[in-house]
Write an enzyme that holds these catalytic residues in place. Structure first.
Site, PDB file in Angstrom:
ATOM      1  N   ASN A  13       0.902  -1.325  -0.152  1.00  0.00           N
ATOM      2  CA  ASN A  13      -0.080   0.017  -0.008  1.00  0.00           C
ATOM      3  C   ASN A  13       0.893   1.139   0.056  1.00  0.00           C
ATOM      4  O   ASN A  13       1.428   1.712   1.012  1.00  0.00           O
ATOM      5  CB  ASN A  13      -0.958  -0.046   1.295  1.00  0.00           C
ATOM      6  CG  ASN A  13      -1.878   1.219   1.336  1.00  0.00           C
ATOM      7  OD1 ASN A  13      -1.662   2.126   0.335  1.00  0.00           O
ATOM      8  ND2 ASN A  13      -2.461   1.431   2.445  1.00  0.00           N
ATOM      9  N   TRP A  14       0.953   1.826  -1.138  1.00  0.00           N
ATOM     10  CA  TRP A  14       1.740   2.906  -1.166  1.00  0.00           C
ATOM     11  C   TRP A  14       1.297   4.351  -0.827  1.00  0.00           C
ATOM     12  O   TRP A  14       2.125   5.300  -0.829  1.00  0.00           O
ATOM     13  CB  TRP A  14       2.353   3.148  -2.620  1.00  0.00           C
ATOM     14  CG  TRP A  14       3.050   2.230  -3.441  1.00  0.00           C
ATOM     15  CD1 TRP A  14       3.879   1.013  -2.448  1.00  0.00           C
ATOM     16  CD2 TRP A  14       3.678   2.128  -4.541  1.00  0.00           C
ATOM     17  NE1 TRP A  14       4.749   0.481  -3.540  1.00  0.00           N
ATOM     18  CE2 TRP A  14       4.545   1.023  -4.661  1.00  0.00           C
ATOM     19  CE3 TRP A  14       3.358   2.820  -5.826  1.00  0.00           C
ATOM     20  CZ2 TRP A  14       5.195   0.687  -5.807  1.00  0.00           C
ATOM     21  CZ3 TRP A  14       4.094   2.414  -7.194  1.00  0.00           C
ATOM     22  CH2 TRP A  14       4.767   1.386  -6.968  1.00  0.00           C
ATOM     23  N   LYS A  15       0.243   4.109  -0.371  1.00  0.00           N
ATOM     24  CA  LYS A  15      -0.590   5.440   0.184  1.00  0.00           C
ATOM     25  C   LYS A  15      -0.101   6.640  -0.883  1.00  0.00           C
ATOM     26  O   LYS A  15      -0.353   6.384  -1.866  1.00  0.00           O
ATOM     27  CB  LYS A  15      -0.176   5.667   1.531  1.00  0.00           C
ATOM     28  CG  LYS A  15      -0.257   4.481   2.458  1.00  0.00           C
ATOM     29  CD  LYS A  15       0.182   4.745   4.070  1.00  0.00           C
ATOM     30  CE  LYS A  15      -0.115   3.248   4.748  1.00  0.00           C
ATOM     31  NZ  LYS A  15       0.028   3.336   6.077  1.00  0.00           N
ATOM     32  N   HIS A 100      -9.380   1.170   5.380  1.00  0.00           N
ATOM     33  CA  HIS A 100      -8.171   1.046   5.968  1.00  0.00           C
ATOM     34  C   HIS A 100      -8.385   2.325   6.993  1.00  0.00           C
ATOM     35  O   HIS A 100      -9.094   3.205   7.057  1.00  0.00           O
ATOM     36  CB  HIS A 100      -7.212   1.761   4.906  1.00  0.00           C
ATOM     37  CG  HIS A 100      -5.776   1.953   5.344  1.00  0.00           C
ATOM     38  ND1 HIS A 100      -5.319   3.004   6.294  1.00  0.00           N
ATOM     39  CD2 HIS A 100      -4.640   1.024   5.042  1.00  0.00           C
ATOM     40  CE1 HIS A 100      -4.044   2.616   6.436  1.00  0.00           C
ATOM     41  NE2 HIS A 100      -3.880   1.484   5.758  1.00  0.00           N
ATOM     42  N   GLU A 102      -6.723   4.802   7.953  1.00  0.00           N
ATOM     43  CA  GLU A 102      -6.488   6.239   7.885  1.00  0.00           C
ATOM     44  C   GLU A 102      -7.746   6.880   7.089  1.00  0.00           C
ATOM     45  O   GLU A 102      -8.086   8.027   7.412  1.00  0.00           O
ATOM     46  CB  GLU A 102      -5.329   6.480   6.729  1.00  0.00           C
ATOM     47  CG  GLU A 102      -3.906   6.163   7.534  1.00  0.00           C
ATOM     48  CD  GLU A 102      -2.996   5.653   6.436  1.00  0.00           C
ATOM     49  OE1 GLU A 102      -3.029   5.723   5.355  1.00  0.00           O
ATOM     50  OE2 GLU A 102      -1.821   5.144   7.251  1.00  0.00           O
ATOM     51  N   GLU A 170      -4.973  -4.932  10.314  1.00  0.00           N
ATOM     52  CA  GLU A 170      -4.239  -3.804  10.897  1.00  0.00           C
ATOM     53  C   GLU A 170      -4.445  -2.971  11.912  1.00  0.00           C
ATOM     54  O   GLU A 170      -5.248  -2.223  11.902  1.00  0.00           O
ATOM     55  CB  GLU A 170      -4.215  -2.781   9.519  1.00  0.00           C
ATOM     56  CG  GLU A 170      -3.884  -3.544   8.216  1.00  0.00           C
ATOM     57  CD  GLU A 170      -3.314  -2.431   7.323  1.00  0.00           C
ATOM     58  OE1 GLU A 170      -2.264  -2.582   6.632  1.00  0.00           O
ATOM     59  OE2 GLU A 170      -3.835  -1.504   6.894  1.00  0.00           O
ATOM     60  N   GLY A 176       2.610   2.339  10.804  1.00  0.00           N
ATOM     61  CA  GLY A 176       3.214   3.552  10.617  1.00  0.00           C
ATOM     62  C   GLY A 176       4.161   4.002  11.991  1.00  0.00           C
ATOM     63  O   GLY A 176       4.679   4.938  11.907  1.00  0.00           O
ATOM     64  N   SER A 216       3.759  -1.983  10.212  1.00  0.00           N
ATOM     65  CA  SER A 216       5.090  -1.860  10.444  1.00  0.00           C
ATOM     66  C   SER A 216       5.716  -3.233  10.161  1.00  0.00           C
ATOM     67  O   SER A 216       6.888  -3.696  10.823  1.00  0.00           O
ATOM     68  CB  SER A 216       5.275  -1.699  11.955  1.00  0.00           C
ATOM     69  OG  SER A 216       4.905  -0.287  12.167  1.00  0.00           O
ATOM     70  N   GLY A 237       3.073  -0.879   4.300  1.00  0.00           N
ATOM     71  CA  GLY A 237       3.048   0.298   3.855  1.00  0.00           C
ATOM     72  C   GLY A 237       4.669   0.949   3.551  1.00  0.00           C
ATOM     73  O   GLY A 237       5.162   0.594   2.543  1.00  0.00           O
ATOM     74  N   GLY A 238       5.129   1.349   4.657  1.00  0.00           N
ATOM     75  CA  GLY A 238       6.552   1.835   4.276  1.00  0.00           C
ATOM     76  C   GLY A 238       7.410   1.059   3.763  1.00  0.00           C
ATOM     77  O   GLY A 238       8.339   1.517   2.734  1.00  0.00           O
TER      78      GLY A 238
HETATM   79  P1  13P Z   1       3.321   0.501   7.637  1.00  0.00           P
HETATM   80  O1  13P Z   1       3.860  -0.895   7.028  1.00  0.00           O
HETATM   81  O2  13P Z   1       4.008   1.684   7.073  1.00  0.00           O
HETATM   82  O3  13P Z   1       3.124   0.349   9.060  1.00  0.00           O
HETATM   83  O4  13P Z   1       1.736   0.837   6.946  1.00  0.00           O
HETATM   84  C1  13P Z   1       0.881  -0.463   6.910  1.00  0.00           C
HETATM   85  C2  13P Z   1      -0.281  -0.018   6.294  1.00  0.00           C
HETATM   86  O5  13P Z   1      -0.950   0.969   6.814  1.00  0.00           O
HETATM   87  C3  13P Z   1      -0.480  -0.699   5.023  1.00  0.00           C
HETATM   88  O6  13P Z   1      -1.992  -0.451   4.806  1.00  0.00           O
END
Ligand code: 13P
Length: 253
Positions: A13-15, A100, A102, A170, A176, A216, A237-238
């Site tokens: 997920n590149w956001k 998600h 967010e 999640e 994050g 994470s 994510g990251g």
């Molecule tokens: P991180 O891996 O950066 O914690 O993000 C997880 C995420 O929100 C994937 O959708």
């Protein structure tokens, strides 16, 4: 209950990261490393919607999955700035993230709204990836299962069982933060989610539904997490922003 795969599904997920050039560079770099079709099919990428055509151009003839991070639960109409499941389907997106944390927190999306997205995506042949998870406060209060149960109950209220579905667990406190869930915490939550699916539907349905862990995940944490019986893969994510760490999560598992 038995997991069907011996390697994880790894989704990125590149956001709101990477422009078109950076996305294409990533896709091409990734394909240089992962050439086997059986391996390609274990990966899914979620770029920004504006870069879905770039995904189609580079990944369209491969087995790498790709999809959108969001959609609006209508076929078309006066919803300025939104993206319809119909348009996602037409462009070739196979998946779409919904729920998600967010989007739940920043954009105040409700479980009911998420349920509408889920069924609209399914009606257009796009697989919804339903994200659920508790906050730190909810966990500390011993409410994790109650929260997950509720998010599943409403989020899946319009689910069509003949259509594919994926779940991502999640925990909000792990996203994050670098504070990855322990394998035991993830394992217990995934087991609970699987059992809820079995109760709501059937054991077969529960076993066929991929449940990914997100929050994470890094190359050094994926192996122990994937060793948990009910962890089928990862939503990253990251660490999905670099080809090397994204692939290492898969290879290390
Ligand atoms: P991180 O891996 O950066 O914690 O993000 C997880 C995420 O929100 C994937 O959708």
């Amino acid at each position: 209950m038995q997991r069907s795969q011996d390697k994880p599904i790894v989704a990125g997920n590149w956001k709101m990261n990477k422009n078109a050039r950076e996305s294409i560079e990533f896709f091409q770099g990734f394909l240089r490393e992962i050439t086997e079709e059986t391996e390609q099919s274990q990966f899914i990428l979620f770029p920004q919607n504006i870069n879905l055509l770039a995904a189609k151009q580079v990944l369209g003839s491969t087995k790498v999955g790709w999809g959108a991070q969001n959609c609006y639960p209508k076929e078309s109409g006066a919803f300025t700035g939104e993206t319809s499941p119909q348009a996602l389907s037409e462009v070739g997106a196979q998946y779409c993230l919904i729920g998600h944390s967010e989007r739940r927190t920043i954009f105040q999306e409700s479980d009911e709204f998420i349920a509408d997205k889920l069924v609209t995506l399914q009606s257009w042949g796009v697989t919804p990836v339903l994200c659920i998870g508790e906050t730190k406060e909810q966990r500390d209060q011993g409410k994790t299962e109650e929260v997950l149960k509720n998010q599943l109950e409403i989020g899946l209220s319009k689910n069509r069982i003949e259509c594919p579905l994926m779940i991502a667990y999640e925990p909000v406190w792990a996203i994050g933060t670098g504070d990855v869930a322990t394998p035991e915490q993830a394992g217990l939550a995934h087991k609970f989610i699987r059992s809820e699916l079995a109760t709501k539907y059937t054991e077969d349905y529960a076993n066929q539904t991929v449940i990914m862990y997100g929050g994470s995940v890094k190359p050094d944490s994926s192996k122990a997490l994937f060793a948990q019986e009910h962890v089928d893969g990862f939503l990253v994510g990251g660490a999905s922003l670099e080809v090397s760490s994204f692939i290492a999560i898969y290879k290390n598992s």
